[in-house]
Design a protein around this motif. Structure first.
Motif, PDB file in Angstrom:
ATOM      1  N   LEU A  81       5.300 -67.281 -62.980  1.00  0.00           N
ATOM      2  CA  LEU A  81       5.164 -65.887 -63.404  1.00  0.00           C
ATOM      3  C   LEU A  81       3.719 -65.593 -63.841  1.00  0.00           C
ATOM      4  N   LEU A  82       3.145 -66.490 -64.620  1.00  0.00           N
ATOM      5  CA  LEU A  82       1.806 -66.246 -65.170  1.00  0.00           C
ATOM      6  C   LEU A  82       0.719 -66.254 -64.097  1.00  0.00           C
ATOM      7  N   VAL A  83       0.862 -67.104 -63.096  1.00  0.00           N
ATOM      8  CA  VAL A  83      -0.187 -67.149 -62.071  1.00  0.00           C
ATOM      9  C   VAL A  83       0.130 -66.238 -60.885  1.00  0.00           C
ATOM     10  N   GLU A 113      -3.094 -73.330 -67.464  1.00  0.00           N
ATOM     11  CA  GLU A 113      -4.247 -73.151 -68.348  1.00  0.00           C
ATOM     12  C   GLU A 113      -5.550 -73.142 -67.537  1.00  0.00           C
ATOM     13  N   ILE A 114      -5.659 -74.079 -66.623  1.00  0.00           N
ATOM     14  CA  ILE A 114      -6.875 -74.216 -65.804  1.00  0.00           C
ATOM     15  C   ILE A 114      -6.935 -73.103 -64.760  1.00  0.00           C
ATOM     16  N   GLU A 115      -5.797 -72.830 -64.131  1.00  0.00           N
ATOM     17  CA  GLU A 115      -5.778 -71.796 -63.084  1.00  0.00           C
ATOM     18  C   GLU A 115      -6.032 -70.407 -63.658  1.00  0.00           C
ATOM     19  N   LEU A 116      -5.529 -70.170 -64.860  1.00  0.00           N
ATOM     20  CA  LEU A 116      -5.661 -68.841 -65.461  1.00  0.00           C
ATOM     21  C   LEU A 116      -7.127 -68.493 -65.727  1.00  0.00           C
ATOM     22  N   VAL A 117      -7.926 -69.490 -66.013  1.00  0.00           N
ATOM     23  CA  VAL A 117      -9.320 -69.258 -66.375  1.00  0.00           C
ATOM     24  C   VAL A 117     -10.023 -68.414 -65.306  1.00  0.00           C
ATOM     25  N   ASN A 118      -9.643 -68.625 -64.044  1.00  0.00           N
ATOM     26  CA  ASN A 118     -10.320 -67.908 -62.957  1.00  0.00           C
ATOM     27  C   ASN A 118      -9.678 -66.569 -62.603  1.00  0.00           C
ATOM     28  N   LEU A 119      -8.578 -66.239 -63.279  1.00  0.00           N
ATOM     29  CA  LEU A 119      -7.896 -64.989 -62.937  1.00  0.00           C
ATOM     30  C   LEU A 119      -8.421 -63.840 -63.790  1.00  0.00           C
ATOM     31  N   GLU A 120      -8.298 -62.646 -63.224  1.00  0.00           N
ATOM     32  CA  GLU A 120      -8.698 -61.444 -63.942  1.00  0.00           C
ATOM     33  C   GLU A 120      -7.740 -61.197 -65.116  1.00  0.00           C
ATOM     34  N   ARG A 121      -8.255 -60.654 -66.198  1.00  0.00           N
ATOM     35  CA  ARG A 121      -7.433 -60.353 -67.374  1.00  0.00           C
ATOM     36  C   ARG A 121      -6.520 -61.530 -67.721  1.00  0.00           C
ATOM     37  N   ARG A 122      -7.163 -62.697 -67.802  1.00  0.00           N
ATOM     38  CA  ARG A 122      -6.398 -63.937 -67.924  1.00  0.00           C
ATOM     39  C   ARG A 122      -5.569 -64.035 -69.202  1.00  0.00           C
ATOM     40  N   GLU A 123      -6.010 -63.309 -70.255  1.00  0.00           N
ATOM     41  CA  GLU A 123      -5.268 -63.399 -71.508  1.00  0.00           C
ATOM     42  C   GLU A 123      -4.129 -62.368 -71.569  1.00  0.00           C
ATOM     43  N   ARG A 125      -1.872 -61.877 -68.953  1.00  0.00           N
ATOM     44  CA  ARG A 125      -0.896 -62.144 -67.884  1.00  0.00           C
ATOM     45  C   ARG A 125       0.542 -62.035 -68.400  1.00  0.00           C
ATOM     46  N   LEU A 126       0.800 -62.607 -69.573  1.00  0.00           N
ATOM     47  CA  LEU A 126       2.169 -62.561 -70.106  1.00  0.00           C
ATOM     48  C   LEU A 126       2.534 -61.134 -70.506  1.00  0.00           C
ATOM     49  N   LYS A 127       1.590 -60.440 -71.136  1.00  0.00           N
ATOM     50  CA  LYS A 127       1.845 -59.049 -71.550  1.00  0.00           C
ATOM     51  C   LYS A 127       2.245 -58.203 -70.333  1.00  0.00           C
ATOM     52  N   GLU A 128       1.496 -58.362 -69.249  1.00  0.00           N
ATOM     53  CA  GLU A 128       1.782 -57.569 -68.052  1.00  0.00           C
ATOM     54  C   GLU A 128       3.130 -57.953 -67.441  1.00  0.00           C
ATOM     55  N   ALA A 129       3.456 -59.234 -67.482  1.00  0.00           N
ATOM     56  CA  ALA A 129       4.751 -59.683 -66.940  1.00  0.00           C
ATOM     57  C   ALA A 129       5.913 -59.131 -67.788  1.00  0.00           C
ATOM     58  N   LEU A 130       5.736 -59.157 -69.110  1.00  0.00           N
ATOM     59  CA  LEU A 130       6.829 -58.722 -69.995  1.00  0.00           C
ATOM     60  C   LEU A 130       7.022 -57.206 -69.973  1.00  0.00           C
ATOM     61  N   ALA A 131       5.976 -56.481 -69.565  1.00  0.00           N
ATOM     62  CA  ALA A 131       6.087 -55.017 -69.533  1.00  0.00           C
ATOM     63  C   ALA A 131       7.244 -54.582 -68.623  1.00  0.00           C
ATOM     64  N   GLN A 132       7.558 -55.402 -67.632  1.00  0.00           N
ATOM     65  CA  GLN A 132       8.649 -55.075 -66.703  1.00  0.00           C
ATOM     66  C   GLN A 132      10.019 -55.079 -67.374  1.00  0.00           C
ATOM     67  N   LEU A 151      -2.912 -70.260 -73.479  1.00  0.00           N
ATOM     68  CA  LEU A 151      -1.480 -69.941 -73.448  1.00  0.00           C
ATOM     69  C   LEU A 151      -1.080 -69.214 -74.728  1.00  0.00           C
ATOM     70  N   THR A 152      -1.480 -69.756 -75.869  1.00  0.00           N
ATOM     71  CA  THR A 152      -1.168 -69.091 -77.144  1.00  0.00           C
ATOM     72  C   THR A 152      -1.815 -67.710 -77.186  1.00  0.00           C
ATOM     73  N   LEU A 153      -3.027 -67.610 -76.667  1.00  0.00           N
ATOM     74  CA  LEU A 153      -3.706 -66.306 -76.624  1.00  0.00           C
ATOM     75  C   LEU A 153      -2.889 -65.301 -75.798  1.00  0.00           C
ATOM     76  N   ASN A 154      -2.304 -65.756 -74.687  1.00  0.00           N
ATOM     77  CA  ASN A 154      -1.424 -64.891 -73.906  1.00  0.00           C
ATOM     78  C   ASN A 154      -0.240 -64.431 -74.753  1.00  0.00           C
ATOM     79  N   GLY A 155       0.304 -65.344 -75.543  1.00  0.00           N
ATOM     80  CA  GLY A 155       1.408 -64.993 -76.434  1.00  0.00           C
ATOM     81  C   GLY A 155       0.983 -63.944 -77.445  1.00  0.00           C
ATOM     82  N   LEU A 156      -0.175 -64.171 -78.077  1.00  0.00           N
ATOM     83  CA  LEU A 156      -0.647 -63.249 -79.117  1.00  0.00           C
ATOM     84  C   LEU A 156      -1.009 -61.875 -78.546  1.00  0.00           C
ATOM     85  N   CYS A 157      -1.482 -61.853 -77.300  1.00  0.00           N
ATOM     86  CA  CYS A 157      -1.829 -60.561 -76.684  1.00  0.00           C
ATOM     87  C   CYS A 157      -0.578 -59.795 -76.254  1.00  0.00           C
TER      88      CYS A 157
END
Ligand code: ADP
Ligand code: MG
Length: 274
Positions: A81-83, A113-123, A125-132, A151-157
Motif C-alpha cells: 500500500l505504501l509504495v 523505508e529505503i524505497e520510500l526515500v525516493n518517492l514523492e511526498r514520502r512522509e 503515503r499513509l495519510k493519502e492511503a487512509l484518506a480512502q 515509517l513513524t513519520l508516516n504515522g504521525l503525518c
C-alpha cells in the motif's frame, strides 16, 4: 462485554459525516506496550460498537500476529500500500478473533523505508492511503515501530493524535522528551492537526514504590494529558499473542482486559471533547 451488534454505536447517525479519529500508538522505545495497547484497544473499541481499523506499521508484524493473522502467508501487506503496489481493499483484512479490520505488516515493510526515500511526498503515503477509508471507521489505530523513522513519520503525518504508552520507570520521562519534540516538529511543519491525546501508564505494578513515584511525576508534569485508566502488569495480556488472540478476548475478565475496556470507554469519551 456484549457483542458489538447488541450495542449502539456512539456516533450512530453521524458516522457518515464524521471522519475517523486516527491515532498513532507511539513511543520510540521498544517493549513498552505499544503493540499490546494497539491490539487490545482495537478489540475493546470494536466490542463497544466502534468501527475500528488497526494499522500495523512495524515490520516486526506483532500487531498482525496478535490479531490472529499469519504475517508469513500474506500476499499483500501495508508495504504494498505504501509504495503504491496495491490498493487499500487488496491489503485490508479482518481480525477474526478481534472483529476489527487490519492493514497487516511483515518484514517486507523494512524495505519500504529505503524505497520510500525516493518517492514523492514520502512522509504522506499513509495519510493519502487512509484518506480512502476515513469515513468507514470511527477509529483508526496505528501501531508504530520503536523508532522515529520514516515509517513513524508516516504515522504521525496521517494521525490526528498520539497515544503514548509508557512504563513508570526511572528513564521513562527522559525518553519521552525526544518523542514530544518530534511530535512538536511534525505539528509545526507537516501536520497541524497532530496533538498528544494522552499518556497511558502500562505494565504498572503498584507494589513498586518507584513506579508510584514516577506515576505521580507523570501526573504532575502532564496533568490531564494522563489517562485515568492504568494498565497493570498482567500475565494474561502477555500470553494472549502466542494464541493469536487479543488479550481482551483471550481472557476478558483478567485485570489487564478490564483495564483496556476501561481505557476504550475513556477514549470514546475523550474524543467527544476534542
Ligand atoms: P512494544 O510494541 O512497545 O514493543 P509490546 O506491546 O510488544 O511492546 O510489549 C512488550 C512485551 O511486554 C510483550 O512481550 C508483551 O506481551 C508484554 N506486555 C505488554 N503489556 C503488558 C502488560 N500490561 N502486562 C504484562 N506483559 C505485558
Ligand atoms: Mg510493537
Amino acid at each position: 462485554m456484549p457483542d458489538s451488534a447488541a450495542r449502539p454505536r456512539a456516533f450512530q447517525g453521524k458516522s457518515l459525516t464524521i471522519m475517523a479519529h486516527i491515532f498513532c500508538v507511539a513511543n520510540q522505545k521498544g517493549g513498552v506496550g505499544k503493540t499490546t495497547t494497539s491490539v487490545n484497544l482495537a478489540a475493546a473499541l470494536h466490542q463497544s460498537g466502534q468501527r475500528t481499523l488497526l494499522v500495523d506499521l512495524d515490520p516486526q508484524g506483532n500487531a498482525t500476529m496478535g490479531s490472529g493473522i499469519d504475517k508469513r502467508t500474506l500476499t499483500r501487506s501495508i508495504y504494498h500500500l505504501l509504495v503504491g503496489l496495491a490498493g487499500l481493499d487488496a491489503v485490508k483484512t479482518t481480525s477474526v478473533p478481534g472483529g476489527y479490520d487490519v492493514l497487516p505488516a511483515n518484514r517486507d515493510l523494512a524495505g519500504a523505508e529505503i524505497e520510500l526515500v525516493n518517492l514523492e511526498r514520502r512522509e504522506m503515503r499513509l495519510k493519502e492511503a487512509l484518506a480512502q477509508c476515513a469515513n468507514d471507521y470511527d477509529f483508526v489505530l496505528i501501531d508504530c515501530p520503536p523508532s522515529l523513522s520514516l515509517l513513524t513519520l508516516n504515522g504521525l503525518c496521517a494521525a490526528h493524535g498520539v497515544i503514548i504508552p509508557m512504563q513508570c520507570e526511572y528513564y521513562a520521562l527522559e525518553g519521552l522528551s525526544d518523542l514530544v519534540n518530534s511530535i512538536k516538529k511534525v505539528h509545526a511543519n507537516l501536520n497541524r492537526d497532530l496533538k498528544i491525546i494522552g499518556l497511558l501508564r502500562v505494565m504498572f505494578d503498584p507494589r513498586i514504590t518507584l513506579q508510584q513515584q514516577v506515576s505521580a511525576q507523570i501526573e504532575s508534569h502532564f496533568g490531564n494529558k494522563v489517562f485515568y485508566a492504568v494498565v497493570p502488569r498482567n500475565v494474561r495480556l502477555a500470553e494472549a499473542p502466542s494464541h493469536g488472540v487479543p488479550g481482551v478476548v483471550f481472557d476478558k475478565t483478567s485485570r489487564g482486559a478490564l483495564a483496556y475496556f476501561a481505557f476504550a470507554e475513556e477514549l470514546i469519551e475523550r474524543v467527544q471533547t476534542l
